[in-house]
Design an enzyme around this catalytic site. Structure first.
Site, short mmCIF file in Angstrom:
data_model
loop_
_atom_site.label_atom_id
_atom_site.label_comp_id
_atom_site.label_asym_id
_atom_site.label_seq_id
_atom_site.Cartn_x
_atom_site.Cartn_y
_atom_site.Cartn_z
CB THR A 1 -5.95 -18.16 20.85
OG1 THR A 1 -5.02 -18.13 19.77
CG2 THR A 1 -6.09 -16.76 21.42
CG PHE B 1 -10.31 -16.00 23.33
CD1 PHE B 1 -10.38 -14.87 22.52
CD2 PHE B 1 -9.90 -17.20 22.76
CE1 PHE B 1 -10.05 -14.94 21.18
CE2 PHE B 1 -9.56 -17.27 21.41
CZ PHE B 1 -9.63 -16.13 20.62
#
Length: 385
Positions: A285, A287
């Protein structure tokens, strides 16, 4: 000399003529640039360029060759604009361009000992990303909703926000992109976290006891293949993965399980029933760090922006041509529907570059001039691993 070599020699001869004519054309466009400078005219005349490209494409009746001629002259026009921008000083009347220049003038240095907010409960992947970005001792606070994090920035309760924008398995986090469009803040950094989901439950609970699985919607999606082998389990989305672990721990429900990280399981005293249940083992992921003020940190090499296009044929292609002509690597292009405007979209893009680099001023002007709305979201250092 064989037949192929003969063809190549003929092409070389034609290329020499084309190059000579192109250089003569550039001499004339340079003179046009000088004229525009003297008369305070903008470099880009979109209507004129469209008329020229249409006229060149009409020189052939072959539809494939028409597209090729149009592409050729789009590139030539782009190169001509780049040449003229070295000569022409344009005003800062364009709103998107002017806003970016103002933000750059007001850019601040990175803050020491900042307060950092993220969405979720302690132990979530967002907290891990924040610690990776700012260090283990940073002042962190987790908030329930994504918009709560933006409101904390707006109200001055936090200095930075760390938010997920993209997962390598399930794509973009749509809620965050919508909020980036609504709040005029800036991306100043990015980080990646490897996602390794675990199925967790209260101590002593077995797979045969489970009836409901809780996790963030992204966690449930990333573990679909594993969950599909247990069709009798109910899947219930929560605000975040660590929050689901906390919920299972606090309720004491021995028929419930949570999909979360090993870190969250340890924090809330849950047993791990299965590890690595996300179907993509290379699951990451991404960010971003969001700031209410632009920052131009050392090592910045990526620019993020968003824009809306006019309802005109080829408008997106015109934008993309800018990157090709300028030799910039377009790394991401994402579209989101605009609330209240049926079938209209806001585009988010990321490309390589430094806002202060030579030539970038012209790129920003063109992107702004070709868009109905344009906003630079930030210039930051891309995560290198």
């Amino acid at each position: 000399m064989n037949e192929l070599e003969a063809y190549r020699q003929a092409i070389d001869a034609l290329d020499q003529e084309i190059s000579s004519l192109f250089l003569k054309r550039m001499e004339i466009t340079s003179a046009v640039g000088e004229y525009k400078q003297k008369n305070a005219l903008p470099v880009l005349d979109a209507q004129r360029e469209k008329a020229v490209i249409a006229a060149k494409a009409a020189l052939t009746e072959d539809p494939l060759q028409r597209a090729d001629l149009a592409a050729l002259y789009e590139a030539i026009m782009g190169i001509s604009r780049r040449q003229q921008r070295r000569l022409v000083r344009e005003s800062n009347k364009d709103p998107g361009y002017a806003a970016c220049k103002t933000a750059m003038e007001r850019a601040r240095s990175p803050l020491e000992r900042p307060r950092v907010a993220y969405q979720g409960e302690p132990g979530c992947y967002s907290e891990e990303a924040a610690a990776g970005l700012f260090g283990a001792g940073v002042d962190l606070v987790g908030l329930p909703w994504f918009e709560d994090v933006f409101l904390a920035l707006k109200e001055g309760k936090t200095d930075y926000a760390v938010l997920p924008v993209e997962n390598s398995s399930t794509g973009s986090i749509r809620q965050v992109y919508d909020l980036l469009a609504r709040y005029e803040y800036y991306i100043v950094g990015e980080w990646q976290v490897k996602v390794e989901h675990c199925l967790t439950a209260l101590p002593g609970v077995g797979l045969e006891d489970i009836k409901t699985v809780y996790s963030h919607e992204q966690g449930l999606m990333q573990c679909e293949k594993f969950l599909d082998s247990h069709r009798n389990w109910k899947r219930t989305p929560t605000l975040d993965t660590a929050g689901s672990a906390k919920q299972v721990a606090q309720t004491g429900d021995r028929t419930a399980a949570a999909i979360c990280s090993r870190r969250a399981a340890q924090r809330y005293g849950l047993d791990i029933l299965a590890e690595g249940i996300n179907y993509n083992s290379a699951n990451h992921t991404r960010f971003v760090v969001v700031s209410p003020v632009m920052e131009l940190r050392e090592g910045r090499d990526k620019i993020a922006a968003c824009f809306r296009l006019p309802h005109q044929s080829g408008s997106l292609h015109e934008i993309l041509t800018v990157f090709s002509v300028q030799g910039l690597n377009l790394m991401k292009l994402e579209s989101r529907p605009i609330p209240g405007r049926g079938w209209e979209y806001l585009f988010f893009l990321e490309f390589t570059g430094d806002l202060t680099a030579p030539g970038m001023d012209g790129v920003l002007r063109e992107l702004s001039q070709l868009s109905s709305e344009f906003r630079v979201l930030g210039n930051f250092r891309g995560f290198a691993g």
